[in-house]
Motif scaffolding. Sequence first.
Motif, mmCIF file in Angstrom:
data_model
loop_
_atom_site.group_PDB
_atom_site.id
_atom_site.type_symbol
_atom_site.label_atom_id
_atom_site.label_comp_id
_atom_site.label_asym_id
_atom_site.label_seq_id
_atom_site.Cartn_x
_atom_site.Cartn_y
_atom_site.Cartn_z
ATOM 1 N N PHE A 1 -0.867 12.836 -3.165
ATOM 2 C CA PHE A 1 -1.666 11.603 -2.106
ATOM 3 C C PHE A 1 -1.274 10.324 -1.817
ATOM 4 O O PHE A 1 -1.756 9.748 -2.865
ATOM 5 N N VAL A 2 -0.198 10.677 -0.808
ATOM 6 C CA VAL A 2 0.000 9.377 -0.865
ATOM 7 C C VAL A 2 -0.074 8.853 1.206
ATOM 8 O O VAL A 2 0.564 8.837 1.795
ATOM 9 N N LEU B 1 -3.236 -3.765 -13.867
ATOM 10 C CA LEU B 1 -2.474 -3.452 -15.504
ATOM 11 C C LEU B 1 -1.729 -5.737 -15.005
ATOM 12 O O LEU B 1 -2.021 -6.200 -15.767
ATOM 13 N N LEU C 1 -4.519 2.540 -21.077
ATOM 14 C CA LEU C 1 -4.886 2.388 -20.256
ATOM 15 C C LEU C 1 -2.476 2.683 -19.652
ATOM 16 O O LEU C 1 -2.405 3.219 -18.255
ATOM 17 N N VAL D 1 -2.754 6.444 -17.927
ATOM 18 C CA VAL D 1 -3.097 6.023 -16.478
ATOM 19 C C VAL D 1 -1.748 5.654 -15.597
ATOM 20 O O VAL D 1 -1.836 6.040 -15.104
ATOM 21 N N VAL D 2 -1.205 4.651 -16.498
ATOM 22 C CA VAL D 2 -0.225 4.199 -15.752
ATOM 23 C C VAL D 2 0.643 5.486 -15.808
ATOM 24 O O VAL D 2 1.895 5.229 -14.350
ATOM 25 N N ILE D 3 1.223 5.523 -16.544
ATOM 26 C CA ILE D 3 2.186 6.739 -16.439
ATOM 27 C C ILE D 3 2.029 8.596 -15.723
ATOM 28 O O ILE D 3 2.905 8.548 -15.282
ATOM 29 N N ARG D 4 1.480 8.840 -16.767
ATOM 30 C CA ARG D 4 0.912 10.504 -16.327
ATOM 31 C C ARG D 4 0.367 10.228 -15.302
ATOM 32 O O ARG D 4 -0.119 9.330 -14.210
ATOM 33 N N ARG D 5 1.476 11.966 -14.531
ATOM 34 C CA ARG D 5 1.387 12.067 -13.011
ATOM 35 C C ARG D 5 -0.213 13.015 -12.871
ATOM 36 O O ARG D 5 -0.852 13.396 -11.543
ATOM 37 N N ARG E 1 -0.322 5.481 2.659
ATOM 38 C CA ARG E 1 1.125 4.528 2.463
ATOM 39 C C ARG E 1 0.549 3.489 3.521
ATOM 40 O O ARG E 1 0.116 4.351 4.410
ATOM 41 N N MET F 1 -5.744 11.693 -16.269
ATOM 42 C CA MET F 1 -5.297 10.074 -15.647
ATOM 43 C C MET F 1 -6.785 9.900 -15.804
ATOM 44 O O MET F 1 -7.106 9.266 -16.231
ATOM 45 N N GLN G 1 1.169 -0.573 0.310
ATOM 46 C CA GLN G 1 0.312 -0.042 -0.100
ATOM 47 C C GLN G 1 0.654 1.523 0.423
ATOM 48 O O GLN G 1 0.762 1.755 0.966
ATOM 49 N N THR G 2 1.858 1.489 -1.479
ATOM 50 C CA THR G 2 2.252 2.375 -1.051
ATOM 51 C C THR G 2 1.712 3.907 -1.792
ATOM 52 O O THR G 2 2.170 4.881 -1.695
ATOM 53 N N GLY G 3 0.407 3.901 -1.097
ATOM 54 C CA GLY G 3 -0.544 5.332 -1.308
ATOM 55 C C GLY G 3 -0.127 6.143 -3.185
ATOM 56 O O GLY G 3 -0.838 7.212 -3.114
ATOM 57 N N HIS G 4 0.216 5.319 -4.069
ATOM 58 C CA HIS G 4 0.240 5.469 -5.045
ATOM 59 C C HIS G 4 -0.080 5.387 -5.913
ATOM 60 O O HIS G 4 -0.193 3.997 -6.089
ATOM 61 N N LEU G 5 -1.130 6.507 -6.909
ATOM 62 C CA LEU G 5 -1.741 5.153 -7.543
ATOM 63 C C LEU G 5 -1.780 5.033 -8.767
ATOM 64 O O LEU G 5 -2.164 3.849 -9.250
ATOM 65 N N HIS G 6 -0.642 5.756 -10.049
ATOM 66 C CA HIS G 6 -0.239 4.675 -10.504
ATOM 67 C C HIS G 6 0.277 3.653 -10.218
ATOM 68 O O HIS G 6 0.355 2.490 -11.028
ATOM 69 N N LEU H 1 -3.704 14.715 -12.450
ATOM 70 C CA LEU H 1 -4.840 13.780 -12.726
ATOM 71 C C LEU H 1 -6.086 13.878 -13.250
ATOM 72 O O LEU H 1 -7.059 12.688 -13.714
ATOM 73 N N PHE I 1 -8.046 1.426 -26.239
ATOM 74 C CA PHE I 1 -7.765 0.875 -24.592
ATOM 75 C C PHE I 1 -6.307 1.131 -24.440
ATOM 76 O O PHE I 1 -5.890 1.768 -22.702
ATOM 77 N N TYR J 1 -1.414 1.327 -8.352
ATOM 78 C CA TYR J 1 -2.115 0.383 -7.786
ATOM 79 C C TYR J 1 -2.597 0.503 -9.496
ATOM 80 O O TYR J 1 -3.064 -0.356 -9.308
ATOM 81 N N ALA J 2 -2.419 1.206 -10.636
ATOM 82 C CA ALA J 2 -2.485 0.523 -12.018
ATOM 83 C C ALA J 2 -2.232 0.112 -12.196
ATOM 84 O O ALA J 2 -2.354 -0.413 -13.060
ATOM 85 N N LEU J 3 -0.916 0.078 -12.131
ATOM 86 C CA LEU J 3 -0.111 -0.723 -12.418
ATOM 87 C C LEU J 3 0.145 -2.183 -12.194
ATOM 88 O O LEU J 3 -0.216 -3.361 -12.778
ATOM 89 N N ALA K 1 -0.786 13.487 -8.680
ATOM 90 C CA ALA K 1 -1.389 11.779 -8.262
ATOM 91 C C ALA K 1 -0.132 11.553 -7.443
ATOM 92 O O ALA K 1 -0.549 11.419 -5.370
ATOM 93 N N ASP K 2 0.676 11.764 -7.206
ATOM 94 C CA ASP K 2 1.551 11.436 -6.227
ATOM 95 C C ASP K 2 1.967 12.590 -5.350
ATOM 96 O O ASP K 2 2.365 12.358 -4.081
#
Lengths: 630, 100
Positions: free
Chosen positions: B95-96, A616, B19, B22-26, B99, B31, A604-609, B28, B15, A611-613, B92-93
């Motif tokens: 808001f952690v 995936l 995807l 979502v995974v790469i861009r920061r 954790r 995303m 649970q790192t808190g990084h949204l990416h 929000l 798609f 989780y998305a990864l 997005a980073d």
Amino acid sequence: MSELVAIALAPLAGFLLNGLLATRLVPRPYGHRFVTLVGCGLPILSFVLTLIAFGELRAGGYAPLSETVYTWIAIDGAPFEIAFWFDRLTAVMALIVTGVGSLIHVYSVGYMKDDEGYARYFAYLNLFLFFMLMLVLGRSLLVLFVGWEGVGLASYLLIGFWFADPEKAAAGKKAFIVNRIGDAGFLLGMFVLYTALGTLDMDRINAAFMATPGPAVSATLVGVLLFIGATGKSAQIPLYVWLPDAMAGPTPVSALIHAATMVTAGVYMVARMSGIYTHAEGASQLIAWVGVLTAFFAATIAVAQTDIKKVLAYSTVSQLGFMFLAAGVGAYGVAVFHLYTHAFFKACLFLGAGSVIHALSGEQDIRKMGGLARKIPITFVTFAIATAAIAGLPPLAGFFSKDEILWFAYASERGGSFWLLAIAALTALMTAFYMFRLLWLTFFGESRLDAHAAAHVHESPLSMTGVLVVLAVLSAIGGFLSIPHVLEPMLPLPGIIAQRSGAHLPIVIMSVALGLAGLLGAWWMFGGRAERAKAFGAKVAGVRRVLEGKYFVDELYDLLIGRPLLWISEHVFLRLGDRTLIDGTLNGLAGLAQRTAGVMGRLQTGHLHFYALLALAGLLGALAWGWHHG
Amino acid sequence: MDKTQALLYLALTLFALGLCGVVIRRNLLVMLMSMELMLNGVNLSLVTFANQMGAAEGAVLVFLIFVVATAEIAIAIPIVLLLARRRRTLDADAFVDLRG
């Protein structure tokens, strides 16, 4: 609702009224009077109702009255009913319970006057009376058992009445626990009976055992199991140890519960189940021998006690032994006869002792009494009459019943023997001796009072002395009502061994002689100079120490049962079972969850990416798996 | 390569692009837009299959997804706005707080 139900419900109403309203009422001016009125009035009402029921019984030619209140449980169509049953035996018991009970309630008004738990006391006392009447009136063993347990509860509450004193609270617990051991036997007996007969109604059980062929269950087995219950409730070897400790309760309680009524429940039960015991030779022999040995050993202990109530307590155990002796040789009517006379004189003795304790501001040690005869004359006279009655001097009540017991112990066709007579006679002698010893040490000789107590000696109020006089009169004349004769159509007396039939008169003479011998022995030892008793005591110091220590039975039980139980509880159940197994399992599981969470939590790192990864990766994994296995 | 196949490749590309976004861009908002892209990739594949099978169910389902996507975005945008107002960033980073 007929009077049978009302007899039992009246004291219950008293319990509820006093129990629920007591704390609100007592601080008010009329509260004390209300408690007294309810607490004494309802038992007296119960007594009057019992008299009415008795009148009805007589009018109906002694055909038993019976009333079913309601069906408690029905199993396979066999109902367990709350039903009351009123026959000759019930009548005698119910009259004793309500009569003596009412007297003791009245006595308590004076004795407990200044106690802060006055209302609570009467509530408990009424509760006791209710359960005792359930026990006596019940038609089924189940109802009897409810009463049996209920009086145990009331006894516990009243022994520990002054619960702030740990010793008294412990005495209450001891009584309850020791009784529980007996009750286990009683329950087993009930189970066996129910399995064999499909009913617990006592009249039906008796009828089944009287019929030929009898039921397919050993009468001796049932008899012994039920008798185990009786040894607990009626304080016989080996379960008598609770009764002397039970003296921690208020003295009227000792008189009512631990002398006159509750402890005789076992005798009543054996008499009530006479249909079984008539066909249980072995069990009857056991009862006779347990009874006579209990009588003997308790009497020897009573000789050496110095607490006025303890002497009476052991005396009670001893007299109960006499009752069981009579029941064991088949003379159930005689057992009930002794129960009846004993209720009068022992209640009188206990209440007299209470009056003495009251006069001396709480002193119970007879070594610190003496010379009270002039100072509290009414107490003295009544106590003396009751003492003579228990010693078996004619024509007082105890003479008749004890003489009958000795006679049947010797001559009954159903197990009478010379040895039973010999031990019983020796016990009778000791009874007379220790009772007159008590009388002498308390009322005669020089005063050995503390200065403080001596200044306050006073005769008790009328509510107490009046009751003493009534009980003394009953102790004196009660024996002329021949209970065995009254009960004979229901509980026939056993046959007499032919060649011993001439021995009745010699036994009567011996019985009187033993009473007188005890009287003279006590007078010789304690009537003269104090040195004589001391010198004798020094001569038999070893015996005396054993007797004063009550044969160290309590210590023996502690060593054999108490300590091993404690050891097992401490080591096996607490340390191994509770701490290691149960706590260990739970703590282990909790620890496992915690450690796992520590590892998993890092995801649970808190990084949204991230989780998305992961999503995936999961998606790809699922696709790959589907591809591979598709 | 016929039309169906081409359209499916297009849907896959949409798609996959989404995807990756979502995974790469920061950012929000980006995303969220990428997620819409993914949904539309799915929508396209549904319509394509519906067309191929000659059945209307796939096309009807698309409308359902439109509704859900609208509702989703109607909630997501205000949340993003609130977050952005609090931290003055759309990264997005930032808001952690959850954790482990």
